[in-house]
Design an enzyme around this catalytic site. Structure first.
Site, PDB file in Angstrom:
ATOM      1  N   ASP A  84      73.419  -4.554  -9.893  1.00 34.38           N
ATOM      2  CA  ASP A  84      73.187  -3.381  -9.040  1.00 34.38           C
ATOM      3  C   ASP A  84      73.778  -2.198  -9.801  1.00 34.38           C
ATOM      4  O   ASP A  84      74.442  -2.367 -10.821  1.00 34.38           O
ATOM      5  CB  ASP A  84      73.889  -3.584  -7.677  1.00 34.38           C
ATOM      6  CG  ASP A  84      73.686  -2.388  -6.738  1.00 34.38           C
ATOM      7  OD1 ASP A  84      72.614  -1.762  -6.785  1.00 34.38           O
ATOM      8  OD2 ASP A  84      74.612  -2.062  -5.973  1.00 34.38           O
ATOM      9  N   SER A  85      73.576  -1.009  -9.249  1.00 32.86           N
ATOM     10  CA  SER A  85      74.210   0.172  -9.841  1.00 32.86           C
ATOM     11  C   SER A  85      75.728   0.103  -9.685  1.00 32.86           C
ATOM     12  O   SER A  85      76.458   0.742 -10.426  1.00 32.86           O
ATOM     13  CB  SER A  85      73.706   1.421  -9.116  1.00 32.86           C
ATOM     14  OG  SER A  85      74.015   1.307  -7.723  1.00 32.86           O
ATOM     15  N   CYS A  91      69.365  -4.667  -5.852  1.00 29.22           N
ATOM     16  CA  CYS A  91      69.301  -3.224  -5.663  1.00 29.22           C
ATOM     17  C   CYS A  91      67.880  -2.853  -5.243  1.00 29.22           C
ATOM     18  O   CYS A  91      66.918  -3.160  -5.963  1.00 29.22           O
ATOM     19  CB  CYS A  91      69.649  -2.533  -6.983  1.00 29.22           C
ATOM     20  SG  CYS A  91      69.472  -0.743  -6.935  1.00 29.22           S
ATOM     21  N   GLU A 122      81.457   2.755  -3.054  1.00 32.85           N
ATOM     22  CA  GLU A 122      81.989   2.628  -4.420  1.00 32.85           C
ATOM     23  C   GLU A 122      83.500   2.860  -4.453  1.00 32.85           C
ATOM     24  O   GLU A 122      84.213   2.281  -5.247  1.00 32.85           O
ATOM     25  CB  GLU A 122      81.319   3.650  -5.357  1.00 32.85           C
ATOM     26  CG  GLU A 122      79.901   3.286  -5.758  1.00 32.85           C
ATOM     27  CD  GLU A 122      79.824   2.011  -6.573  1.00 32.85           C
ATOM     28  OE1 GLU A 122      80.516   1.924  -7.593  1.00 32.85           O
ATOM     29  OE2 GLU A 122      79.081   1.100  -6.171  1.00 32.85           O
ATOM     30  N   CYS A 138      69.554  -0.365   1.428  1.00 33.10           N
ATOM     31  CA  CYS A 138      70.366  -0.175   0.218  1.00 33.10           C
ATOM     32  C   CYS A 138      71.455  -1.230   0.297  1.00 33.10           C
ATOM     33  O   CYS A 138      72.048  -1.439   1.362  1.00 33.10           O
ATOM     34  CB  CYS A 138      70.974   1.228   0.202  1.00 33.10           C
ATOM     35  SG  CYS A 138      72.266   1.448  -1.055  1.00 33.10           S
ATOM     36  N   HIS A 172      74.372  -1.333  -0.726  1.00 34.44           N
ATOM     37  CA  HIS A 172      75.733  -0.857  -0.425  1.00 34.44           C
ATOM     38  C   HIS A 172      75.999  -0.835   1.090  1.00 34.44           C
ATOM     39  O   HIS A 172      77.137  -0.945   1.524  1.00 34.44           O
ATOM     40  CB  HIS A 172      75.943   0.568  -0.958  1.00 34.44           C
ATOM     41  CG  HIS A 172      76.199   0.649  -2.439  1.00 34.44           C
ATOM     42  ND1 HIS A 172      75.222   0.401  -3.372  1.00 34.44           N
ATOM     43  CD2 HIS A 172      77.319   0.955  -3.142  1.00 34.44           C
ATOM     44  CE1 HIS A 172      75.726   0.564  -4.598  1.00 34.44           C
ATOM     45  NE2 HIS A 172      77.008   0.896  -4.477  1.00 34.44           N
TER      46      HIS A 172
HETATM   47  N1  DGL Z   1      72.599  -0.376  -4.053  1.00 32.92           N
HETATM   48  C1  DGL Z   1      71.459   0.317  -4.465  1.00 32.92           C
HETATM   49  C2  DGL Z   1      70.230   0.029  -3.601  1.00 32.92           C
HETATM   50  O1  DGL Z   1      70.128  -1.012  -2.983  1.00 32.92           O
HETATM   51  C3  DGL Z   1      71.517   1.754  -4.883  1.00 32.92           C
HETATM   52  C4  DGL Z   1      72.704   2.606  -4.683  1.00 32.92           C
HETATM   53  C5  DGL Z   1      72.671   3.760  -5.655  1.00 32.92           C
HETATM   54  O2  DGL Z   1      73.158   3.561  -6.775  1.00 32.92           O
HETATM   55  O3  DGL Z   1      72.125   4.818  -5.336  1.00 32.92           O
HETATM   56  O4  DGL Z   1      69.312   0.821  -3.572  1.00 32.92           O
END
Ligand code: DGL
Length: 271
Positions: free
Chosen positions: A17-18, A81, A159, A191, A193
């Site tokens: 993931d990011s 992600c 984060e 997302c 996160h």
């Molecule tokens: N966790 C990521 C997603 O599911 C992206 C979060 C990000 O880096 O903007 O889209």
């Protein structure tokens, strides 16, 4: 010794993931597949993905796939992600020789669950605008009203390991107010996160609105792909996990330990 099918299956599954958001998917993967070995990579040099262009994202995911293959000899990859999936999955699948599991917002299950006929989805700004999400909605929500809300900065809070408190609540309220006041009875977390903000989101929305994420579906899809490819590891030993970040390893380790509720020690890699 020749590499047999059996010991080939000991190779890890790469998950990326990011940032720390993909850990919400890893948690489900470990629950559904406790014997597999996982290598998790957080591309924190480039977080947030949700504000990057498609060409930047494609370059990053190519590099990550190469890294996994070259340094970890992975047998499969999970794109944990939504943003990377909706913008790069076609390119990734065309390039890579190993099977890839994607993460998309759980629009289909939400459309099946809704009784009111209205659902909502929150995601990063670029996922919200993507053709892939529009197509998912079009294909699964024939007579269903969908509120599609793009959100900035929520991933940055996760984060930093900030999951509740006034600042989080005020920011969430900005994105959730319209949903709370609508007929929606299902909210899709688009997302990876956001599952870490589920408690704070639930407090704002109350029990009338069910919250749905993709973690479990991704884990089950991974299991089914392992089975069809005859790649499942022998269940005699528990799986091991390795953690890497392209960002600050001390910061990742601190936040990941909080999110996973166990001690995590990550290494920094340059990709
Ligand atoms: N966790 C990521 C997603 O599911 C992206 C979060 C990000 O880096 O903007 O889209």
């Amino acid at each position: 010794m020749a590499t047999t099918k059996k010991n080939k299956n000991y190779r890890p599954i790469g998950v990326f993931d990011s940032g720390v958001g993909g850990l919400s998917v890893l948690l489900e993967l470990k629950r559904v597949l406790p014997h597999e070995n996982f290598v998790f990579l957080a591309d924190q040099m480039y977080v947030p993905y949700g504000e990057k262009s498609k060409s930047v994202l494609v370059k990053r995911v190519y590099k990550i796939a190469d890294y996994f293959q070259k340094y970890h000899n992975i047998k499969m990859m999970v794109v944990a992600c939504n943003t990377a999936t909706v913008y790069t999955i076609g390119e990734l699948r065309a390039k890579c020789s190993f099977p890839i599991v994607a993460t998309v917002p759980a629009i289909k299950p939400a459309a099946q669950k809704t009784k009111s006929g209205t659902i909502a989805v929150i995601s990063t700004p670029v996922t919200a605008k993507s053709q892939a999400l529009k197509d998912l909605i079009k294909n699964n929500c024939k007579n269903i009203n969908v509120l599609n809300v793009g959100c900035s900065h929520l991933e940055n809070l996760v984060e930093q390991g900030i999951l509740n408190g006034d600042y989080v609540n005020n920011l969430l309220l900005k994105y959730l107010e319209g949903i709370k006041d609508s007929d929606a009875d299902c909210l899709v977390l688009g997302c990876t996160h956001y599952p870490f903000l589920k408690k704070s989101i639930g407090k704002i929305l109350g029990s009338r609105i069910q919250i749905v994420d993709s973690g479990e579906a991704v884990a089950k899809q991974t299991r089914s792909l392992l089975l069809t490819n005859k790649m499942k590891k022998n269940p005699r030993s528990r799986g091991a996990n390795l953690y890497f970040t392209t960002g600050d390893s001390a910061q990742f380790s601190k936040v990941a330990s909080k999110l996973l509720k166990k001690k995590v020690k990550a290494k920094k890699v340059k990709i």
